[in-house]
Design an enzyme around this catalytic site. Structure first.
Site, mmCIF file in Angstrom:
data_model
loop_
_atom_site.group_PDB
_atom_site.id
_atom_site.type_symbol
_atom_site.label_atom_id
_atom_site.label_comp_id
_atom_site.label_asym_id
_atom_site.label_seq_id
_atom_site.Cartn_x
_atom_site.Cartn_y
_atom_site.Cartn_z
ATOM 1 N N GLU A 163 19.265 -41.154 -1.067
ATOM 2 C CA GLU A 163 19.812 -42.426 -1.569
ATOM 3 C C GLU A 163 20.557 -43.172 -0.466
ATOM 4 O OE1 GLU A 163 21.994 -42.018 -5.187
ATOM 5 O OE2 GLU A 163 20.399 -40.930 -6.196
ATOM 6 N N GLU A 359 15.623 -36.357 -8.082
ATOM 7 C CA GLU A 359 16.731 -36.157 -9.019
ATOM 8 C C GLU A 359 16.463 -36.946 -10.283
ATOM 9 O OE1 GLU A 359 20.634 -37.332 -7.635
ATOM 10 O OE2 GLU A 359 20.288 -36.369 -5.697
HETATM 11 C C1 BGP Z 1 23.036 -39.358 -7.355
HETATM 12 C C2 BGP Z 1 23.421 -38.473 -6.207
HETATM 13 C C3 BGP Z 1 23.779 -37.080 -6.628
HETATM 14 C C4 BGP Z 1 24.506 -36.959 -7.948
HETATM 15 C C5 BGP Z 1 23.936 -37.877 -9.008
HETATM 16 C C6 BGP Z 1 24.705 -37.942 -10.303
HETATM 17 O O1 BGP Z 1 23.273 -40.681 -6.999
HETATM 18 O O2 BGP Z 1 22.374 -38.370 -5.256
HETATM 19 O O3 BGP Z 1 24.443 -36.511 -5.549
HETATM 20 O O4 BGP Z 1 25.860 -37.003 -7.812
HETATM 21 O O5 BGP Z 1 23.763 -39.184 -8.530
HETATM 22 O O6 BGP Z 1 25.636 -38.988 -10.302
HETATM 23 P P1 BGP Z 1 27.186 -38.780 -10.512
HETATM 24 O O7 BGP Z 1 27.515 -37.510 -9.817
HETATM 25 O O8 BGP Z 1 27.835 -39.960 -9.897
HETATM 26 O O9 BGP Z 1 27.400 -38.746 -11.985
#
Ligand code: BGP
Length: 454
Positions: A163, A359
């Site tokens: 990302e 993801e």
């Molecule tokens: C994505 C990231 C992850 C993870 C996920 C969940 O943007 O790549 O590392 O954190 O989001 O989001 P959050 O942790 O902000 O709820």
């Protein structure tokens, strides 16, 4: 139950910064340790990046648990700040740790997908100006080169960034991350530097060709963009959003194609970054082998008045329809259909490049409320979320899109940037009091899904 082919990878994702904590080897500070030192209160319940899920002490048993549910693959990252704690000298203990970790994956029949950078900019690099600094880019290339030569025999799938625009938007167009500035010109220069770093790393990967079987890609968050309404203004806003945040950068990073529409839009506000012709040549040569796509929610772009726009993105906002299905814990719309649209776009507009989901997952607060009498979290909401998203993946594969895997975020509960452990995502629960692990119901469902492949 949904059926995928035997070679379709069904795995899970985590990242170094979100699981390792300070760990057992020396580690330099990243922007998150910096942020924690200055603004502890910004982190949910004051929980910082120091311990997280203590993966370095637990990885052997964690990987064993993941192999019990037959996970095919695990997507995670190396920590630049751990391998080069001072930015210059390699730490041999850290080198050994990643070898042991990869060996353990292989022993457990888990394919490691390894990323070089998951938001975790070393503090020294941030202080030098991040991706706008040549020194930082050159150090990143040296680190990447080391990784490819040292670990290439054990890793088939490398990715440069996770990302990549997210920390730039958070740090240079908002108040989410270090260095907390809000300046489009600086943000665009950062994005340009990141693109150049990516291109140079891909170039070195090809030139050195240390291990012929290894492939190189990038993990990109594609919050698929739709216009909020059918109005011409909203349609134009969606086009701008797509050019700056989604398809525009993705085309450059994946295929070295720079969109004229984006360039013209930047020119309107004299916002082109500083560049050289030879750098542009390197950028245009990029062709990755595969893409990782992270998807959580769609973006519905709408036009917004702005008295003094600094660039065209200042006239773009996001709106959520009143009847949207929501993950109320995270405030994110749930819209699985976008995965189908992404898969088709990759087929039709990206020459059907091989891709996987890097993801996708559902973060929920207070999962304790769903614990059954045996103590297991019955996360049926997660099973339902994953099933609906996987249905769309299956549908788009049937349409000929070249998707070869799915990684749920997350393998185990992870620390998150600012949100710490507020929303839990894992198939495996982590008890923060004693670091005990326990499968959630979704883990058993996931195992069945994996076993159902044929
Ligand atoms: C994505 C990231 C992850 C993870 C996920 C969940 O943007 O790549 O590392 O954190 O989001 O989001 P959050 O942790 O902000 O709820």
């Amino acid at each position: 139950m949904l059926k995928f082919s035997k070679d379709f990878q069904i795995g899970a994702a985590i990242s170094a910064i979100q699981t390792e904590g300070a760990g057992l080897t020396k580690k330099g500070d990243t922007i998150f340790e910096m942020q924690y030192k200055k603004k502890k209160a910004e982190f949910f319940e004051g929980i910082g990046p120091n311990i997280t899920s203590d993966f370095m002490r637990n990885y052997k048993t964690d990987l064993k648990m993941l192999s019990e549910i037959k996970l095919t693959s695990l997507r995670t990252s190396f920590s630049w700040a751990r391998l080069y704690p001072d930015g210059k000298n390699l730490d041999n203990e850290a080198v050994k740790y990643y070898h042991n970790y990869l060996d353990e994956c292989i022993k457990n029949n888990i394919i490691p997908h390894m990323c070089l950078f998951h938001f975790d900019m070393p503090a020294w690099a941030s202080e030098l100006g991040g991706w706008s600094s040549e020194v930082v880019i050159e150090s990143f290339i040296k680190y990447a080169d080391f990784i490819f030569s040292e670990y290439g025999a054990k890793v088939k799938y490398f990715t440069t960034f996770n990302e990549p625009l997210n920390p730039i938007v958070g740090g240079f167009l908002g108040d989410g991350f270090e260095p907390y500035v809000n300046d489009p010109r600086l943000a665009i220069q950062q994005a340009y530097g990141m693109i150049l770093a990516h291109a140079k790393v891909v170039e070195i990967f090809r030139e050195k060709n240390y291990h012929k079987d290894s492939k190189i890609g990038i993990v990109f968050d594609w919050n698929y963009t739709y216009p909020f309404s059918e109005s011409e203004n909203d349609k134009y806003s969606a086009k701008i959003f797509d050019a700056y945040i989604n398809k525009g950068p993705l085309k450059i990073l994946a295929q070295g194609v720079i969109d004229d529409f984006l360039v013209d839009s930047l020119k309107k506000y004299q916002m082109l970054p500083k560049y050289t012709k030879s750098e542009i040549e390197i950028i245009k040569k990029v062709k990755v082998d595969f893409l990782g796509i992270n998807y959580y929610f769609p973006k519905r772009a709408a036009y917004v008045e702005c008295n003094n726009p600094r660039f065209e993105m200042d006239n773009v906002t996001q709106k959520i329809p009143a009847d949207a299905i929501m993950n109320v814990h995270r405030g994110w719309e749930i819209y699985p259909q976008a995965l189908y649209d992404i898969g088709l776009a990759l087929k039709n507009e990206f020459q059907n490049i091989p891709w996987y989901i890097g993801e996708c997952g559902m973060g929920v607060q207070n999962e304790d409320l769903y614990r059954d009498k045996n103590g297991m979290i019955n996360d049926d909401y997660r099973i339902d979320f994953l099933e609906k998203h996987l249905e769309q993946i299956k549908r788009v594969i049937d349409m000929g899109s070249n998707c070869f895997g799915f990684h749920v975020w997350a393998a185990i509960d992870c620390w998150s940037f600012r949100n710490a452990y507020k929303n839990r995502y894992g198939l495996i629960e982590v008890n923060l009091k004693n670091q005990e692990r326990r499968f959630k119901k979704s883990a058993y469902w996931y195992k069945k899904l994996i076993e159902n492949r044929s």
